[in-house]
Design a protein around this motif. Sequence first.
Motif, PDB file in Angstrom:
ATOM      1  N   GLU A   1       0.839  -1.203   0.000  1.00  0.00           N
ATOM      2  CA  GLU A   1       0.000   0.000   0.000  1.00  0.00           C
ATOM      3  C   GLU A   1       0.873   1.251   0.000  1.00  0.00           C
ATOM      4  OE1 GLU A   1      -3.813   1.731   2.530  1.00  0.00           O
ATOM      5  OE2 GLU A   1      -2.256   0.568   3.569  1.00  0.00           O
TER       6      GLU A   1
ATOM      7  N   VAL B   1       2.342   1.812  -3.570  1.00  0.00           N
ATOM      8  CA  VAL B   1       1.346   2.358  -4.490  1.00  0.00           C
ATOM      9  C   VAL B   1       1.069   3.826  -4.172  1.00  0.00           C
ATOM     10  CG1 VAL B   1      -1.078   2.225  -5.191  1.00  0.00           C
ATOM     11  CG2 VAL B   1       0.288   0.133  -4.991  1.00  0.00           C
ATOM     12  N   ALA B   2       0.971   4.151  -2.891  1.00  0.00           N
ATOM     13  CA  ALA B   2       0.678   5.537  -2.504  1.00  0.00           C
ATOM     14  C   ALA B   2       1.818   6.472  -2.893  1.00  0.00           C
ATOM     15  CB  ALA B   2       0.421   5.608  -1.000  1.00  0.00           C
TER      16      ALA B   2
ATOM     17  N   VAL C   1       3.956   6.140  -5.331  1.00  0.00           N
ATOM     18  CA  VAL C   1       3.935   6.319  -6.785  1.00  0.00           C
ATOM     19  C   VAL C   1       2.787   7.225  -7.198  1.00  0.00           C
ATOM     20  CG1 VAL C   1       3.621   5.129  -8.986  1.00  0.00           C
ATOM     21  CG2 VAL C   1       5.082   4.121  -7.220  1.00  0.00           C
ATOM     22  N   ASP C   2       1.591   6.979  -6.654  1.00  0.00           N
ATOM     23  CA  ASP C   2       0.421   7.764  -7.051  1.00  0.00           C
ATOM     24  C   ASP C   2       0.525   9.218  -6.610  1.00  0.00           C
ATOM     25  OD1 ASP C   2      -0.619   5.527  -8.215  1.00  0.00           O
ATOM     26  OD2 ASP C   2      -2.078   5.097  -6.643  1.00  0.00           O
ATOM     27  N   GLU C   3       1.084   9.440  -5.415  1.00  0.00           N
ATOM     28  CA  GLU C   3       1.172  10.813  -4.895  1.00  0.00           C
ATOM     29  C   GLU C   3       2.413  11.543  -5.395  1.00  0.00           C
ATOM     30  OE1 GLU C   3      -1.105  12.355  -3.265  1.00  0.00           O
ATOM     31  OE2 GLU C   3      -2.437  10.632  -2.984  1.00  0.00           O
ATOM     32  N   GLY C   4       3.428  10.785  -5.809  1.00  0.00           N
ATOM     33  CA  GLY C   4       4.625  11.418  -6.365  1.00  0.00           C
ATOM     34  C   GLY C   4       5.667  11.801  -5.350  1.00  0.00           C
TER      35      GLY C   4
ATOM     36  N   ALA D   1       2.414  10.981   0.218  1.00  0.00           N
ATOM     37  CA  ALA D   1       1.908   9.633   0.476  1.00  0.00           C
ATOM     38  C   ALA D   1       1.598   9.461   1.955  1.00  0.00           C
ATOM     39  CB  ALA D   1       2.920   8.594   0.022  1.00  0.00           C
TER      40      ALA D   1
ATOM     41  N   SER E   1      -1.620  11.267   2.726  1.00  0.00           N
ATOM     42  CA  SER E   1      -2.820  10.613   2.200  1.00  0.00           C
ATOM     43  C   SER E   1      -3.184   9.377   3.017  1.00  0.00           C
ATOM     44  CB  SER E   1      -2.613  10.222   0.730  1.00  0.00           C
ATOM     45  OG  SER E   1      -1.669   9.170   0.610  1.00  0.00           O
TER      46      SER E   1
ATOM     47  N   LEU F   1       5.011  -2.993  -9.298  1.00  0.00           N
ATOM     48  CA  LEU F   1       3.840  -2.146  -9.082  1.00  0.00           C
ATOM     49  C   LEU F   1       2.521  -2.790  -9.492  1.00  0.00           C
ATOM     50  CD1 LEU F   1       2.758   0.601  -8.139  1.00  0.00           C
ATOM     51  CD2 LEU F   1       3.131   1.446 -10.477  1.00  0.00           C
TER      52      LEU F   1
ATOM     53  N   ARG G   1      -0.705  -3.503  -6.949  1.00  0.00           N
ATOM     54  CA  ARG G   1      -2.081  -3.029  -7.135  1.00  0.00           C
ATOM     55  C   ARG G   1      -3.062  -4.202  -7.124  1.00  0.00           C
ATOM     56  NH1 ARG G   1      -2.103   2.333  -8.421  1.00  0.00           N
ATOM     57  NH2 ARG G   1      -0.335   3.200  -9.582  1.00  0.00           N
TER      58      ARG G   1
ATOM     59  N   GLN H   1      -8.748  -5.443 -11.164  1.00  0.00           N
ATOM     60  CA  GLN H   1      -9.432  -4.166 -11.013  1.00  0.00           C
ATOM     61  C   GLN H   1     -10.853  -4.300 -10.484  1.00  0.00           C
ATOM     62  OE1 GLN H   1     -11.046  -1.865 -14.496  1.00  0.00           O
ATOM     63  NE2 GLN H   1      -9.509  -0.371 -13.893  1.00  0.00           N
TER      64      GLN H   1
END
Length: 322
Positions: free
Chosen positions: A8, A11-12, A14-17, A22, A25, A66, A70, A142
């Motif tokens: 988790e 992923v956070a 990567v998604d938040e940058g 991260a 969030s 990654l 996910r 997904q």
Amino acid sequence: MATLRQLEYLVAIVDEGSFTRAAESLNVTQPGLSHQFQALEREVGGPLLERLPRGVRLTPAGRSMLPHARAALAEAGRATVSARRAAGVSTGELHLATLYSVSSGVLPTVLGQWRREHPGVRIRLFEHRRGDEMAQAMAAGQADVAVGPLPENWEGTARHIGTEEFLVVTRSDDPVARSERAPAVRLSDLAEREWVHFTPDSGLSDVLEHACTAAGFRPRIAVRTEQAPSAIGYAAAGLGPTLVPANTIPAHFAGAFLRPDPPLRRQLTGYTRTSPDPVTSSFLETLGEHAPLMPSHVARRLRAADRATRHPSPEGDRTGGD
């Protein structure tokens, strides 16, 4: 072995940058997040991210890990929902993947019925432009179920829903709609026309291209759009014919539509990665019973046009009506 919490965090980040965003969030401290992430990198034996002055970038190992991270998180979420369902809990979410054309044509009726039967279950919808894109997303975990053409060599569970038919849509006064062949049309008879086409990343673009190629020509393009409802509107306005699933044509449509000769059809299925749980099975039942593959208003007009062709009126009106 990597923990779900560590995945988790990956992923956070990567998604938040960034590690800072991260941590915010996820509502954890940045030192705690960094400590767990370093433990994950030690577990896999190398760096997963490259720290940049502004942001982060995945290493080859990170790019490889990654999608599995996910998928593992999605599977863990579904496992919790499945357990709650098995325990008799009637709330939660059904994650549903589909194509844009199916979302606008088949699903409104189905989801309306589903909502009445299961008011406590929320629906999270994932819409895709192409069937191969959706299959890849499903393989990565997904959604609970996907609705669309069945991918080749799919190893999960699949239920056949039915066959949808594609129709040529054009303006109401198009001569082809009043020809002696109506309500059928050979696509080759439209070879010199400009078409309302679809953007290249749309699966409907492939359908139109393949149909025209089989008829011996490449379609000339008047305009491109991404979704069937827009194409129908442009075709009715006179920009050119288009090719769409019959179930995307709205009731009381003022334009004309005709069957391609030979017919063009697409098989629809509901498919899952694993054996469906009771709620997913119930959705598949609703889908099979209520999917409007050929809406009644479209079928009526086609029948009326067919009767008019066989028994034309003195005025020669062959277009039919609702």
